[in-house]
Design a protein around this motif. Structure first.
Motif, mmCIF file in Angstrom:
data_model
loop_
_atom_site.group_PDB
_atom_site.id
_atom_site.type_symbol
_atom_site.label_atom_id
_atom_site.label_comp_id
_atom_site.label_asym_id
_atom_site.label_seq_id
_atom_site.Cartn_x
_atom_site.Cartn_y
_atom_site.Cartn_z
ATOM 1 N N SER A 80 0.801 -1.222 0.000
ATOM 2 C CA SER A 80 0.000 0.000 0.000
ATOM 3 C C SER A 80 0.836 1.276 0.000
ATOM 4 O O SER A 80 1.763 1.419 -0.787
ATOM 5 C CB SER A 80 -0.972 -0.040 1.189
ATOM 6 O OG SER A 80 -1.943 0.963 1.094
ATOM 7 N N GLN A 81 0.513 2.221 0.915
ATOM 8 C CA GLN A 81 1.260 3.481 0.948
ATOM 9 C C GLN A 81 2.749 3.273 1.167
ATOM 10 O O GLN A 81 3.565 4.091 0.730
ATOM 11 C CB GLN A 81 0.714 4.415 2.050
ATOM 12 C CG GLN A 81 -0.494 5.219 1.652
ATOM 13 C CD GLN A 81 -1.808 4.494 1.908
ATOM 14 O OE1 GLN A 81 -1.803 3.299 2.176
ATOM 15 N NE2 GLN A 81 -2.910 5.196 1.809
ATOM 16 N N LEU A 84 4.294 3.021 -2.127
ATOM 17 C CA LEU A 84 4.347 4.323 -2.806
ATOM 18 C C LEU A 84 5.519 5.155 -2.309
ATOM 19 O O LEU A 84 6.128 5.902 -3.091
ATOM 20 C CB LEU A 84 3.040 5.086 -2.595
ATOM 21 C CG LEU A 84 1.753 4.399 -3.069
ATOM 22 C CD1 LEU A 84 0.599 5.390 -3.112
ATOM 23 C CD2 LEU A 84 1.929 3.755 -4.437
ATOM 24 N N LEU A 85 5.868 5.037 -1.035
ATOM 25 C CA LEU A 85 7.018 5.772 -0.508
ATOM 26 C C LEU A 85 8.339 5.265 -1.091
ATOM 27 O O LEU A 85 9.352 5.960 -1.032
ATOM 28 C CB LEU A 85 7.055 5.665 1.016
ATOM 29 C CG LEU A 85 6.011 6.490 1.782
ATOM 30 C CD1 LEU A 85 6.013 6.115 3.248
ATOM 31 C CD2 LEU A 85 6.265 7.981 1.612
ATOM 32 N N VAL A 109 -4.772 1.353 -1.645
ATOM 33 C CA VAL A 109 -4.220 2.641 -1.241
ATOM 34 C C VAL A 109 -5.380 3.508 -0.768
ATOM 35 O O VAL A 109 -6.427 3.564 -1.420
ATOM 36 C CB VAL A 109 -3.480 3.312 -2.424
ATOM 37 C CG1 VAL A 109 -3.009 4.707 -2.044
ATOM 38 C CG2 VAL A 109 -2.295 2.457 -2.856
ATOM 39 N N THR A 111 -8.018 6.196 -0.302
ATOM 40 C CA THR A 111 -8.566 7.262 -1.154
ATOM 41 C C THR A 111 -9.568 8.057 -0.319
ATOM 42 O O THR A 111 -9.168 8.825 0.547
ATOM 43 C CB THR A 111 -9.218 6.666 -2.418
ATOM 44 O OG1 THR A 111 -10.168 5.651 -2.044
ATOM 45 C CG2 THR A 111 -8.158 6.015 -3.307
ATOM 46 N N LEU A 114 -9.701 4.808 4.389
ATOM 47 C CA LEU A 114 -8.624 3.829 4.557
ATOM 48 C C LEU A 114 -9.186 2.432 4.412
ATOM 49 O O LEU A 114 -10.260 2.119 4.926
ATOM 50 C CB LEU A 114 -7.984 3.997 5.936
ATOM 51 C CG LEU A 114 -6.910 2.966 6.320
ATOM 52 C CD1 LEU A 114 -5.647 3.185 5.511
ATOM 53 C CD2 LEU A 114 -6.605 3.037 7.806
ATOM 54 N N ASP A 122 -1.983 -0.497 -5.223
ATOM 55 C CA ASP A 122 -0.596 -0.183 -4.856
ATOM 56 C C ASP A 122 0.384 -0.681 -5.916
ATOM 57 O O ASP A 122 1.220 0.078 -6.411
ATOM 58 C CB ASP A 122 -0.235 -0.727 -3.469
ATOM 59 C CG ASP A 122 -0.504 -2.216 -3.280
ATOM 60 O OD1 ASP A 122 -1.019 -2.870 -4.215
ATOM 61 O OD2 ASP A 122 -0.198 -2.739 -2.179
#
Length: 333
Positions: A80-81, A84-85, A109, A111, A114, A122
């Protein structure tokens, strides 16, 4: 054994560094690696991997990038996030043609709200990074594809995201045929490991990497990498053949199941493949002409391999996606 344990069992044994940061539902993979290190369990080279928890997933990806540039076999686990990091470092790792495998328990992810449960939003966000994307559809596949991805990345020099559905596969407890260390060892080519080490940044053998380039040179370099990505589907297919010869478990880039003369075919990627296979068997037992293609190698996408898997009799194709991509003409799969 659950999917996270199945994937981590392999990842731990074929790496020397694991840079980690917990995020649901991938956290157990990192926790297990940390636990195994504390117990003194070794990888296939007889060494205890270095497990380093960072301050965030961005830091974990930076540590992975640094360790890879030093010539270490390195991995991470995320979702998930957290994934993205990692994107900025993923562009660098792929751009520098550095072999590695990131193991991802795919998760929504956030929007409008959560969600810790599964879709592919992701992993679909990393399509442009240059990472190959290899999907597992079950606990057994999460175990097997972890090794196939590692063997293939060394040969292709293209890094891989190996992913499976969060919770639905990552936390599903099932029986599986466990790979022995001898089998894992047989799949990893030491010459390719040495080649990876020889590409490490070393003050004794200086090499320019990470420069700033103007557009003319920059895009020539980007185009020059095309041959590595073009070769990747063939390398993955050959790796799957070697794996089948070793274990008896046969995989394809696109696994077809169903009637040879199917007129209706479903295309699916992820844990839904198991359900669709059962539905296909039931429909065909009642006289239907149906089939299902389960996608394994999503990037680089090989149209030739896909068409080879699709029955020539197919008249209708239904693609079941697990991602909402607002504004697009269609969803990514």
């Amino acid at each position: 054994m659950d999917g996270n344990t199945a994937a981590a069992h392999v990842a731990y044994r074929v790496n020397e560094v694991c840079a980690i940061y917990p995020i649901t539902p991938s956290s157990p993979m990192a926790e297990l690696a940390d636990e195994w290190t504390a117990q003194g369990i070794t990888n296939i080279w007889g060494n205890i991997p270095v497990i380093q928890e960072m301050q965030s997933e961005g830091g974990a990806a930076g540590a992975v990038h640094g360790a890879l540039q030093a010539g270490a076999m390195t991995t991470t686990f995320t979702a998930s996030q957290g994934l993205l990091l990692m994107l900025p470092n993923m562009f660098k790792i792929a751009g520098e043609l550095t072999p590695s495998v990131f193991h991802v328990a795919a998760r929504s992810v956030a929007t409008h709200a959560l969600s810790i449960f599964g879709d592919h939003s992701d992993v679909m966000a990393v399509r442009a990074t240059g990472f190959a994307m290899l999907a597992s559809n079950s606990v057994q596949e999460a175990h097997d594809m972890a090794l196939i991805a590692q063997a293939a990345t060394l040969a292709a020099r293209v890094p891989f995201v190996h992913f499976f559905d969060g919770f639905r596969t990552s936390h599903e407890i099932n029986t599986l045929n466990l790979l022995g260390d001898d089998q894992i060892r047989a799949m990893i080519d030491d010459d390719l490991v040495r080649a990876h080490r020889n590409r490490a940044l070393d003050p004794e053998h200086p090499f320019v990497r990470g420069t700033a380039q103007n557009p003319d040179v920059f895009f020539q370099s980007r185009e020059a990498a095309n041959r590595f990505f073009a070769a990747t589907p063939g390398i993955v297919a050959e790796t799957m053949e070697r794996f089948a010869a070793l274990t008896g478990r046969d995989y394809r880039l696109f696994d077809y199941h169903g009637a040879e003369d199917a007129e209706r075919v479903v295309v699916v990627m992820g844990s839904g493949a198991e359900v669709v296979r059962a539905a296909v068997d039931d429909l065909n037992a009642r006289g239907g002409k149906t089939g299902v293609i389960a996608v394994h190698l999503y990037r680089p996408f090989s149209a030739a391999h896909f068409l080879a898997a699709l029955p020539e009799t197919c008249r209708a194709l239904a693609v079941l996606d697990r991602t909402k991509e607002p504004g697009a003409a269609g969803e990514p799969l």
